[in-house]
Design a protein around this motif. Structure first.
Motif, mmCIF file in Angstrom:
data_model
loop_
_atom_site.group_PDB
_atom_site.id
_atom_site.type_symbol
_atom_site.label_atom_id
_atom_site.label_comp_id
_atom_site.label_asym_id
_atom_site.label_seq_id
_atom_site.Cartn_x
_atom_site.Cartn_y
_atom_site.Cartn_z
ATOM 1 N N ARG A 190 5.214 5.261 -10.357
ATOM 2 C CA ARG A 190 5.395 6.638 -10.823
ATOM 3 C C ARG A 190 5.089 6.767 -12.316
ATOM 4 O O ARG A 190 4.794 7.864 -12.803
ATOM 5 N N GLY A 191 5.129 5.657 -13.038
ATOM 6 C CA GLY A 191 4.831 5.677 -14.460
ATOM 7 C C GLY A 191 3.399 5.287 -14.789
ATOM 8 O O GLY A 191 3.004 5.312 -15.965
ATOM 9 N N TRP A 192 2.618 4.913 -13.777
ATOM 10 C CA TRP A 192 1.219 4.587 -14.012
ATOM 11 C C TRP A 192 0.398 5.855 -14.169
ATOM 12 O O TRP A 192 0.798 6.946 -13.735
ATOM 13 N N VAL A 193 -0.778 5.732 -14.765
ATOM 14 C CA VAL A 193 -1.636 6.895 -15.013
ATOM 15 C C VAL A 193 -2.716 6.970 -13.936
ATOM 16 O O VAL A 193 -3.505 6.034 -13.764
ATOM 17 N N PHE A 194 -2.750 8.085 -13.220
ATOM 18 C CA PHE A 194 -3.752 8.319 -12.184
ATOM 19 C C PHE A 194 -4.669 9.443 -12.652
ATOM 20 O O PHE A 194 -4.215 10.536 -12.991
ATOM 21 N N ASN A 195 -5.972 9.168 -12.675
ATOM 22 C CA ASN A 195 -6.950 10.136 -13.174
ATOM 23 C C ASN A 195 -7.844 10.627 -12.049
ATOM 24 O O ASN A 195 -8.513 9.809 -11.389
ATOM 25 N N PRO A 196 -7.897 11.948 -11.809
ATOM 26 C CA PRO A 196 -8.817 12.479 -10.800
ATOM 27 C C PRO A 196 -10.254 12.153 -11.172
ATOM 28 O O PRO A 196 -10.570 11.933 -12.340
ATOM 29 N N THR B 110 0.839 -1.193 0.000
ATOM 30 C CA THR B 110 0.000 0.000 0.000
ATOM 31 C C THR B 110 0.878 1.249 0.000
ATOM 32 O O THR B 110 1.842 1.340 0.771
ATOM 33 N N TYR B 111 0.512 2.211 -0.844
ATOM 34 C CA TYR B 111 1.291 3.442 -0.982
ATOM 35 C C TYR B 111 0.366 4.659 -0.959
ATOM 36 O O TYR B 111 -0.754 4.605 -1.483
ATOM 37 N N ALA B 112 0.849 5.742 -0.378
ATOM 38 C CA ALA B 112 0.176 7.035 -0.502
ATOM 39 C C ALA B 112 0.655 7.678 -1.794
ATOM 40 O O ALA B 112 1.852 7.722 -2.068
ATOM 41 N N VAL B 113 -0.290 8.155 -2.600
ATOM 42 C CA VAL B 113 0.041 8.775 -3.886
ATOM 43 C C VAL B 113 -0.501 10.198 -3.891
ATOM 44 O O VAL B 113 -1.706 10.425 -3.741
ATOM 45 N N ASP B 114 0.401 11.167 -4.055
ATOM 46 C CA ASP B 114 0.022 12.577 -4.146
ATOM 47 C C ASP B 114 0.150 13.036 -5.592
ATOM 48 O O ASP B 114 1.164 12.752 -6.256
ATOM 49 N N LEU B 115 -0.882 13.748 -6.077
ATOM 50 C CA LEU B 115 -0.875 14.242 -7.449
ATOM 51 C C LEU B 115 -0.576 15.730 -7.482
ATOM 52 O O LEU B 115 -1.006 16.488 -6.595
ATOM 53 N N GLY B 116 0.138 16.168 -8.517
ATOM 54 C CA GLY B 116 0.414 17.577 -8.709
ATOM 55 C C GLY B 116 -0.706 18.256 -9.463
ATOM 56 O O GLY B 116 -1.693 17.632 -9.854
ATOM 57 N N VAL B 117 -0.542 19.565 -9.688
ATOM 58 C CA VAL B 117 -1.569 20.351 -10.371
ATOM 59 C C VAL B 117 -1.854 19.805 -11.763
ATOM 60 O O VAL B 117 -2.989 19.815 -12.239
ATOM 61 N N ASP B 118 -0.807 19.287 -12.428
ATOM 62 C CA ASP B 118 -0.967 18.782 -13.793
ATOM 63 C C ASP B 118 -1.505 17.360 -13.838
ATOM 64 O O ASP B 118 -1.659 16.779 -14.909
ATOM 65 N N GLY B 119 -1.803 16.779 -12.678
ATOM 66 C CA GLY B 119 -2.343 15.422 -12.629
ATOM 67 C C GLY B 119 -1.291 14.348 -12.592
ATOM 68 O O GLY B 119 -1.613 13.168 -12.465
ATOM 69 N N VAL C 56 2.017 12.255 -11.071
ATOM 70 C CA VAL C 56 2.384 11.798 -9.734
ATOM 71 C C VAL C 56 3.474 12.697 -9.165
ATOM 72 O O VAL C 56 4.554 12.849 -9.753
ATOM 73 N N ALA C 57 3.183 13.311 -8.021
ATOM 74 C CA ALA C 57 4.168 14.163 -7.358
ATOM 75 C C ALA C 57 4.985 13.368 -6.356
ATOM 76 O O ALA C 57 6.177 13.624 -6.175
ATOM 77 N N GLU C 58 4.328 12.389 -5.720
ATOM 78 C CA GLU C 58 5.024 11.611 -4.687
ATOM 79 C C GLU C 58 4.343 10.260 -4.515
ATOM 80 O O GLU C 58 3.110 10.161 -4.542
ATOM 81 N N VAL C 59 5.152 9.219 -4.355
ATOM 82 C CA VAL C 59 4.656 7.886 -3.992
ATOM 83 C C VAL C 59 5.458 7.439 -2.779
ATOM 84 O O VAL C 59 6.688 7.383 -2.837
ATOM 85 N N SER C 60 4.778 7.140 -1.680
ATOM 86 C CA SER C 60 5.482 6.739 -0.459
ATOM 87 C C SER C 60 4.758 5.574 0.190
ATOM 88 O O SER C 60 3.529 5.473 0.125
ATOM 89 N N PRO C 61 5.493 4.656 0.813
ATOM 90 C CA PRO C 61 4.863 3.508 1.461
ATOM 91 C C PRO C 61 3.896 3.947 2.567
ATOM 92 O O PRO C 61 4.175 4.885 3.310
ATOM 93 N N HIS C 62 2.781 3.252 2.647
ATOM 94 C CA HIS C 62 1.826 3.484 3.729
ATOM 95 C C HIS C 62 1.828 2.227 4.591
ATOM 96 O O HIS C 62 1.297 1.195 4.199
ATOM 97 N N GLY C 63 2.464 2.303 5.749
ATOM 98 C CA GLY C 63 2.640 1.113 6.563
ATOM 99 C C GLY C 63 3.879 0.359 6.116
ATOM 100 O O GLY C 63 4.621 0.808 5.234
ATOM 101 N N PRO C 64 4.124 -0.797 6.705
ATOM 102 C CA PRO C 64 5.338 -1.567 6.374
ATOM 103 C C PRO C 64 5.331 -2.058 4.928
ATOM 104 O O PRO C 64 4.370 -2.661 4.477
ATOM 105 N N GLY D 43 8.697 -4.347 -3.150
ATOM 106 C CA GLY D 43 8.130 -3.075 -2.703
ATOM 107 C C GLY D 43 8.873 -1.890 -3.268
ATOM 108 O O GLY D 43 8.268 -0.886 -3.678
ATOM 109 N N ASP D 44 10.197 -1.961 -3.328
ATOM 110 C CA ASP D 44 11.009 -0.869 -3.877
ATOM 111 C C ASP D 44 10.758 -0.698 -5.372
ATOM 112 O O ASP D 44 10.654 0.423 -5.878
#
Length: 229
Positions: free
Chosen positions: A65-71, A32-41, A43-51, A57-58
Motif C-alpha cells: 500500500r506504500g509502494w508507488v504505482f504509475n499508470p 500475487t495481489y490484485a491492485v486497484d488504483l483510485g482516481v488520484d493514482g 492504491v485504493a485496494e490490495v487483495s490476494p489473488h489466489g492462495p 503474505g500479510d
C-alpha cells in the motif's frame, strides 16, 4: 507438491508451483495481489489473488500500500487494475527479502509443460523463456520461444511453448476494460542433482532475473518498491 525424476520449475503466479523437492526450492515464494488504483493514482485496494498464506503474505499487503504505482501511457488511473507479483526469499529463521516486484496480468489456469522422457534420460536441462501475447479475454493469443539456455532441446522448447498456449490469465484493466499484455515467462527444466539457483535468466538490458520472475514488456501499471529487507 509432486515429486518427479527430474524437476520442472515454472515462473507461476500460483504460490511456488513447481515439481521439485529440497530446501533450495522452498526458500523462494511467489505472492500475487490484485491492485486497484483510485482516481488520484493512489492504491485504493490490495487483495490476494489466489492462495496467499503466512505472516509474510500479510506483511506484503500492508507494505504494498506504500509502494508507488504509475499508470501507463494513458496516465488515467481511474478504473485501473493490475496484478502485483512479488518474489520473496524466505529463510528458515523467519527473515525474508523481496527479490522482485512486477505488475501485469495474473495466471488464472495452466497445464505444466511436459518434460520429454528422452531429454530426462539424456540429462538435458536449462531455461526456456517464453514470449506470451495475452489477449484482453485472458487467453494466450500467441506464444514463442524468446530464449533458451543450457542443453535445452527443441523438444523441450516446443513442449513449453505448446503448453503455454492453453494457459489462461486474469488481464489488467484500464478504465474498467480488460487490456492485452506481452510477457516474458521463464520455464526451468532441472535434473535431480541441479540447483534451482542455476535457473536465473537474462532479460532486457542484460539484467539477471530469478527463475520465478515474470517480466511484462508493456505493463499498464509500473511499480516502484524499496527492498528494505
Amino acid at each position: 507438491m509432486q515429486r518427479t525424476t527430474n524437476f520442472l520449475l515454472l515462473g507461476l503466479a500460483l504460490p511456488c508451483a513447481a515439481f521439485a523437492s529440497g530446501a533450495d526450492l522452498a526458500t523462494q515464494q511467489v505472492y500475487t495481489y490484485a491492485v486497484d488504483l483510485g482516481v488520484d493514482g493512489r492504491v485504493a485496494e490490495v487483495s490476494p489473488h489466489g492462495p496467499v498464506s503466512g505472516a509474510v503474505g500479510d506483511v506484503l499487503v500492508r507494505e504494498a500500500r506504500g509502494w508507488v504505482f504509475n499508470p501507463g501511457a494513458s496516465g488515467d488511473a481511474a478504473g485501473t487494475r493490475t496484478y502485483l507479483r512479488v518474489v520473496v526469499d524466505e529463510s528458515a529463521d523467519g527473515s525474508w527479502r523481496v527479490v522482485s516486484a512486477t505488475t501485469g496480468p495474473a495466471l488464472a489456469a495452466m497445464t505444466p509443460p511436459a518434460y520429454p522422457v528422452r531429454d530426462q534420460l539424456a540429462g538435458n536441462e536449462g531455461m526456456v523463456v517464453l514470449r506470451l501475447e495475452v489477449a484482453a479475454d485472458g487467453s494466450v493469443r500467441d506464444a514463442g520461444v524468446h530464449a533458451a539456455t543450457g542443453t535445452v532441446s527443441r523438444a523441450m522448447a516446443r513442449a513449453a511453448e505448446a503448453a503455454s498456449r492453453a494457459w489462461r490469465f486474469s488481464p489488467e484493466q484500464v478504465a474498467g476494460k480488460a487490456v492485452p499484455s506481452t510477457l516474458l515467462w521463464p520455464v526451468c527444466y532441472l535434473g535431480p542433482a541441479s540447483s534451482v539457483s542455476a535457473c536465473s535468466w537474462t532479460g532486457p538490458d542484460a539484467l539477471r532475473f530469478s527463475s520465478k520472475t515474470v517480466l511484462p514488456l508493456d505493463p499498464t501499471v509500473t511499480v516502484t518498491w524499496t527492498a528494505a529487507r
